[in-house]
Design a protein around this motif. Structure first.
Motif, mmCIF file in Angstrom:
data_model
loop_
_atom_site.group_PDB
_atom_site.id
_atom_site.type_symbol
_atom_site.label_atom_id
_atom_site.label_comp_id
_atom_site.label_asym_id
_atom_site.label_seq_id
_atom_site.Cartn_x
_atom_site.Cartn_y
_atom_site.Cartn_z
ATOM 1 N N ALA A 212 5.098 3.342 1.112
ATOM 2 C CA ALA A 212 5.333 2.896 0.189
ATOM 3 C C ALA A 212 4.106 2.031 -0.112
ATOM 4 C CB ALA A 212 6.697 2.230 -0.005
ATOM 5 N N TYR A 213 3.710 1.687 1.291
ATOM 6 C CA TYR A 213 2.888 0.894 1.356
ATOM 7 C C TYR A 213 1.497 1.484 0.646
ATOM 8 C CZ TYR A 213 -1.650 -1.590 2.490
ATOM 9 O OH TYR A 213 -2.444 -2.456 2.668
ATOM 10 N N TYR A 214 1.231 2.684 0.332
ATOM 11 C CA TYR A 214 0.688 3.631 0.157
ATOM 12 C C TYR A 214 0.548 3.586 -1.289
ATOM 13 C CZ TYR A 214 -1.412 7.826 -1.928
ATOM 14 O OH TYR A 214 -2.209 8.401 -3.114
ATOM 15 N N GLU A 215 1.649 3.878 -2.085
ATOM 16 C CA GLU A 215 1.984 4.234 -3.124
ATOM 17 C C GLU A 215 1.774 2.987 -4.606
ATOM 18 O OE1 GLU A 215 4.627 8.490 -4.066
ATOM 19 O OE2 GLU A 215 5.992 6.084 -3.965
ATOM 20 N N ALA A 216 2.324 2.128 -3.552
ATOM 21 C CA ALA A 216 2.074 0.370 -4.329
ATOM 22 C C ALA A 216 0.761 0.228 -4.558
ATOM 23 C CB ALA A 216 3.178 -0.464 -3.349
ATOM 24 N N ARG A 217 0.458 0.278 -3.200
ATOM 25 C CA ARG A 217 -1.394 -0.433 -3.600
ATOM 26 C C ARG A 217 -2.318 0.633 -4.107
ATOM 27 N NH1 ARG A 217 -5.653 -1.033 1.946
ATOM 28 N NH2 ARG A 217 -6.682 -2.213 0.767
ATOM 29 N N SER A 218 -2.136 1.836 -4.664
ATOM 30 C CA SER A 218 -2.472 2.743 -5.092
ATOM 31 C C SER A 218 -2.285 3.047 -6.280
ATOM 32 C CB SER A 218 -3.113 3.947 -4.069
ATOM 33 O OG SER A 218 -1.602 5.048 -4.026
#
Length: 282
Positions: free
Chosen positions: A101-107
């Motif tokens: 979820a962190y990856y998707e939100a950040r990118s």
């Protein structure tokens, strides 16, 4: 992750103050960051344990939480009655995939199969047990009830899913025995075939998940394909209403699911006689 920190993280990733999280990020912030979300999952898991406890000991003829092809509960046999179990989905049911979820939100990237497959292989150490899940599985095992995992993670990454469940304290899980993955048994992503196989070996007293397909494929899918959202709601509420909170336990997941494919539109969700418009500026 601290719940307040999670909210601030998601807000920061979208360049806003923690007090002004855009509506598009609110489901993510609420699910991973709010005390309310953790309270809901904890109370659901406590209710699950109490329901299973009340049904012990089991005997031949006990109604399983798994449905037969005709929609009626499968009866447990004399053999399976000796092996009571509860069947769990994994992602956003037992573990929160905070790292992905962190990856998707950040990118700001949409979901894609390649990044998810990499997360399955590499993300075991970043997974987090959902509040209430470990205590519930510990209690079930202490009562002699086996947790069985039925997830659409890839069979190719079975050892990594076993590792994720072990990391979060939710294991052990053994592929083909207490862990069933996408394509196992019948080669399908639907879970009915796997549930039928599980029912051959266990008396399943409860199903736990975050999507309709974690309980029966028949809510979302009909003879002509995907059912309309209104029809899904009616089937879940009427045809299967007696199961919820009895032997089916659903956890909130506003992040993804069949309700978002295709995306729901407001006119489908809100009936004409329920709509309201603010006329203060008229």
């Amino acid at each position: 992750m601290n719940r307040i920190a999670a909210v601030c993280l998601m807000a920061a990733l979208h360049g806003c103050a923690a007090t002004g999280v855009p509506r598009t990020t609110q489901p993510l912030a609420w699910t991973l960051g709010s005390a309310e979300a953790g309270a809901i999952t904890t109370q659901t898991y406590r209710a699950l344990v109490q329901s299973v406890k009340a049904r012990l000991p089991v005997a031949a003829g006990t109604s399983s939480a798994i449905l037969a092809a005709d929609g009626t509960p499968l009866p447990c046999t004399a053999e399976t009655a000796q092996r009571p179990a509860a069947v769990f989905d994994v992602d956003e049911t037992l573990i929160w995939n905070i790292g992905h979820a962190y990856y998707e939100a950040r990118s700001n990237a949409p979901f894609d199969e390649d990044s998810w497959a990499a997360w399955e292989r590499e993300g075991a150490a970043q997974t987090v047990a959902i509040p209430g899940a470990k205590a519930a599985l510990d209690a079930l095992r202490a009562m002699g009830v086996t947790p069985v995992f039925n997830t659409n993670r890839s069979a190719e990454n079975a050892k990594h899913t076993e590792a994720a469940l072990a990391h979060t304290g939710l294991g052990p899980a053994v592929h083909g025995e207490t862990l069933f993955l996408k394509g196992d048994v019948d080669g399908k992503s639907g879970k009915d075939g796997r549930r039928a196989e599980i029912a051959k070996h266990f008396c399943v007293l409860a199903l736990v998940g975050d999507q309709n397909g974690d309980f029966t494929d028949g809510i979302d899918n009909g003879p002509s394909g995907k059912r309309p959202m209104a029809e899904r709601r009616d089937i879940a509420a009427v045809r299967h209403g007696a199961h919820w909170g009895a032997d089916w336990f659903v956890l909130p997941n506003p992040l993804y699911g069949g309700w978002n494919n295709p995306p729901m539109n407001r006119d489908e969700v809100v009936a004409p006689d329920q709509r309201w418009t603010y006329k203060g500026n008229d």
